[in-house]
Design a protein around this motif. Structure first.
Motif, mmCIF file in Angstrom:
data_model
loop_
_atom_site.group_PDB
_atom_site.id
_atom_site.type_symbol
_atom_site.label_atom_id
_atom_site.label_comp_id
_atom_site.label_asym_id
_atom_site.label_seq_id
_atom_site.Cartn_x
_atom_site.Cartn_y
_atom_site.Cartn_z
ATOM 1 N N PHE A 171 0.826 -1.205 0.000
ATOM 2 C CA PHE A 171 0.000 0.000 0.000
ATOM 3 C C PHE A 171 0.866 1.263 0.000
ATOM 4 C CE2 PHE A 171 -2.116 3.379 2.423
ATOM 5 C CZ PHE A 171 -3.253 3.555 1.645
ATOM 6 N N LEU A 172 1.934 1.243 0.796
ATOM 7 C CA LEU A 172 2.818 2.401 0.876
ATOM 8 C C LEU A 172 3.529 2.649 -0.451
ATOM 9 C CD1 LEU A 172 4.132 4.637 2.565
ATOM 10 C CD2 LEU A 172 5.850 2.960 3.310
ATOM 11 N N GLN A 173 3.990 1.600 -1.090
ATOM 12 C CA GLN A 173 4.663 1.748 -2.383
ATOM 13 C C GLN A 173 3.714 2.313 -3.432
ATOM 14 O OE1 GLN A 173 6.341 -2.049 -3.416
ATOM 15 N NE2 GLN A 173 7.738 -2.080 -1.683
ATOM 16 N N GLY A 174 2.462 1.845 -3.422
ATOM 17 C CA GLY A 174 1.483 2.375 -4.364
ATOM 18 C C GLY A 174 1.188 3.840 -4.116
ATOM 19 N N LYS A 175 1.096 4.212 -2.847
ATOM 20 C CA LYS A 175 0.841 5.615 -2.503
ATOM 21 C C LYS A 175 2.003 6.502 -2.941
ATOM 22 C CE LYS A 175 -0.196 8.620 1.432
ATOM 23 N NZ LYS A 175 -0.378 8.696 2.901
ATOM 24 N N GLN A 176 3.240 6.074 -2.677
ATOM 25 C CA GLN A 176 4.409 6.853 -3.071
ATOM 26 C C GLN A 176 4.535 6.942 -4.590
ATOM 27 O OE1 GLN A 176 7.551 4.767 -1.055
ATOM 28 N NE2 GLN A 176 7.332 5.954 0.832
ATOM 29 N N PHE A 177 4.160 5.882 -5.291
ATOM 30 C CA PHE A 177 4.194 5.873 -6.747
ATOM 31 C C PHE A 177 3.219 6.909 -7.314
ATOM 32 C CE2 PHE A 177 2.506 3.713 -10.692
ATOM 33 C CZ PHE A 177 3.517 4.137 -11.517
#
Length: 338
Positions: A171-177
């Protein structure tokens, strides 16, 4: 040669006496004769069950991973893609209440002024369900089954805490992306320190897609369909190869070269398209969609372009899911959104 002489004499003597032939042997299927034969304990074994057990044991490797388990399932049960709904059943299912995805009254074109900022309408919490909520609560039973089985196997491999950490990182990687893309596509913001950004792999993956995108009209902006009563937060509205699209950015750990690999993402895109076309906050109309699947290792992302015809087909499926959600909510099987 001497030891052979007595044997030869004995054979000559036997030839002098007639020998009665033995009576022919016959086989009987009577219960008496069958009972005389000793029954093997293996005859009582369920051969089909035993074969499945042996095959299951022999197919297991020293280390089980989600990929190996899915491959094992393909061997035992066959690929999931083979389980298709009959064409007659697909044709029989049509929305009871049709509503067009395109708005005949809205003929406006997007702004061409590059200095104008893209729309970024905040999402308001209300009683209207979101697109994500509707898709989650109307997920097909087969898709839900495989998703739940994947979760259980990940928990067995990583543990409860490990799986929670894994989902949190995804979820964090998707948000940062998405934040990095917003910075790149916003004319007033620039991505700082792109080489050191934790999502530089995903950004590298979509570089060839970004070169084809221009005239950004909306970023992380809320939409609401007044007539069909649903809301959503779209990723981007921009021109891709000269055509205005609702663009949905996705990340994946494995390749998704075909639009069928994206599951419900096309339904999400057309739901946003229909909302944009009937939302008074948007003066323009969108007729195409684009799903971009990016990869962390930087390998080229897969773009799935949806033209007007394909969007219309997925729109019919979205209306069916929307009707299913409404019916379940009437039967109180789904709690109302807060």
């Amino acid at each position: 040669m001497k030891p052979l002489l007595p044997i030869c004499r004995l054979l000559r003597l036997l030839n002098r006496f007639p020998v009665k032939p033995s009576p022919p042997v016959s086989f009987s299927t009577s219960s008496y004769l069958c009972s005389q034969k000793k029954k093997s304990s293996y005859e009582a074994v369920d051969q089909a069950k035993y074969c499945r057990l042996v095959r299951s044991v022999l197919s297991r490797g020293p280390v089980q991973t989600p990929e190996s388990l899915f491959k094992e399932d393909d061997v035992l049960y066959g690929p999931v893609s083979k389980c298709k709904v009959p064409e007659q059943e697909q044709q029989a299912r049509v929305p009871q209440h049709w509503f067009p995805i395109f708005n005949e009254e809205k003929n406006g074109k997007p702004h061409t002024n590059g200095s104008s900022s893209p729309l970024k309408i905040p999402l308001q919490r209300n009683m209207i369900p979101s697109v994500t909520r509707i898709l989650q609560h109307t997920m097909p039973s087969e898709q839900s089954f495989f998703l739940e089985r994947w979760k259980q196997r990940m928990v067995l491999e990583l543990g409860e805490d490990g799986f929670a950490e894994y989902t949190s990182n995804v979820f964090l990687q998707g948000k940062q992306f998405h934040e990095a893309l917003e910075s790149i596509l916003s004319p007033q913001e620039n991505l700082k320190g792109g080489e050191e950004h934790p999502q530089c792999g995903y950004i590298k993956s979509v570089q060839h897609i970004l070169k084809e995108i221009g005239s950004v009209q909306a970023l992380e902006s809320a939409v609401q369909h007044e007539a069909l009563q649903y809301v959503g937060l779209l990723d981007c509205v921009a021109e891709y190869q000269g055509k205005l699209c609702v663009i949905d950015w996705k990340t994946s750990e494995k390749p998704k070269p075909f639009i069928q690999n994206t599951y419900d993402n096309p339904l999400q895109v057309v739901a946003y398209m229909g909302a944009v076309n009937h939302d008074a906050n948007y003066s323009f109309q969108v007729q195409c969609g684009l799903i971009v699947v990016a990869y962390k290792d930087g390998s080229p992302a897969h773009p799935h372009f949806m033209d007007e015809e394909l969007c219309s087909k997925y729109w019919a499926k979205w209306l069916l899911r929307l009707e299913e959600y409404t019916e379940k909510q009437k039967n109180q099987s789904i709690p109302k959104p807060e």
